[in-house]
Design a protein around this motif. Structure first.
Motif, short mmCIF file in Angstrom:
data_model
loop_
_atom_site.label_atom_id
_atom_site.label_comp_id
_atom_site.label_asym_id
_atom_site.label_seq_id
_atom_site.Cartn_x
_atom_site.Cartn_y
_atom_site.Cartn_z
N VAL A 68 84.15 -10.10 -40.05
CA VAL A 68 82.97 -10.43 -39.24
C VAL A 68 82.35 -11.74 -39.73
O VAL A 68 82.02 -12.62 -38.94
N VAL A 69 82.20 -11.88 -41.05
CA VAL A 69 81.62 -13.11 -41.63
C VAL A 69 82.46 -14.32 -41.25
O VAL A 69 81.93 -15.35 -40.85
N GLN A 81 88.20 -17.80 -49.03
CA GLN A 81 88.70 -17.52 -50.37
C GLN A 81 88.94 -18.79 -51.16
O GLN A 81 88.86 -18.79 -52.39
N ALA A 82 89.23 -19.89 -50.48
CA ALA A 82 89.49 -21.17 -51.16
C ALA A 82 88.21 -21.85 -51.64
O ALA A 82 88.27 -22.77 -52.46
N GLN A 88 78.79 -22.79 -53.28
CA GLN A 88 79.60 -23.15 -52.11
C GLN A 88 80.02 -21.90 -51.32
O GLN A 88 79.90 -21.85 -50.11
N ARG A 89 80.49 -20.89 -52.02
CA ARG A 89 80.90 -19.66 -51.35
C ARG A 89 79.67 -18.87 -50.90
O ARG A 89 79.68 -18.26 -49.85
N ARG A 90 78.62 -18.91 -51.68
CA ARG A 90 77.39 -18.17 -51.37
C ARG A 90 76.77 -18.67 -50.06
O ARG A 90 76.12 -17.91 -49.36
N ASN A 91 76.98 -19.94 -49.73
CA ASN A 91 76.47 -20.47 -48.47
C ASN A 91 77.18 -19.86 -47.26
O ASN A 91 76.66 -19.91 -46.16
N VAL A 92 78.37 -19.30 -47.48
CA VAL A 92 79.14 -18.69 -46.40
C VAL A 92 78.88 -17.18 -46.33
O VAL A 92 78.72 -16.62 -45.26
N HIS A 93 78.86 -16.52 -47.49
CA HIS A 93 78.58 -15.07 -47.50
C HIS A 93 77.97 -14.64 -48.83
O HIS A 93 78.17 -15.26 -49.86
#
Length: 106
Positions: A68-69, A81-82, A88-93
């Motif tokens: 869903v994310v 995952q990259a 950086q990842r926290r901005n996505v989920h």
């Protein structure tokens, strides 16, 4: 707070906001119900029994929530995952944590 109904409540889902901010209770109920129908109760019956070919309900919830994310963000799971861990990842989920308690065994 809601009182558990031993007849109609089959599972207790305890999850972080990384789950609840992206999916609904109904979506999770649908995923778990489909798992039980497809796998004829996919949780091993014996204590210590394992089957690596089945997905645990908690893993299913995290996997589907990530789907869903990724759809919301317009990214593939490989793209997410990259991303570097941290900001950086926290901005996505957000972090995702979930525990599933099978109430049918009580």
């Amino acid at each position: 707070i809601r009182k558990i109904d031993p007849i109609s409540d089959l599972f207790l889902i305890i999850a972080s906001d990384g789950i609840w901010d992206n999916v609904s209770e109904e979506m999770i109920d649908n995923w778990i119900s489909k798992m039980n129908n497809n796998n004829n109760n996919n949780i091993p019956e014996r204590e210590g029994a394992t089957d690596h070919n089945i997905l645990s309900p908690a893993t299913k919830i995290i996997t589907e929530t990530m789907n869903v994310v990724c759809e919301i963000q317009g990214k593939t799971s490989r793209m997410v995952q990259a991303l570097s861990k941290g900001r950086q990842r926290r901005n996505v989920h957000d972090d995702m944590t979930v525990a599933v308690v099978d109430l049918q065994v009580f």
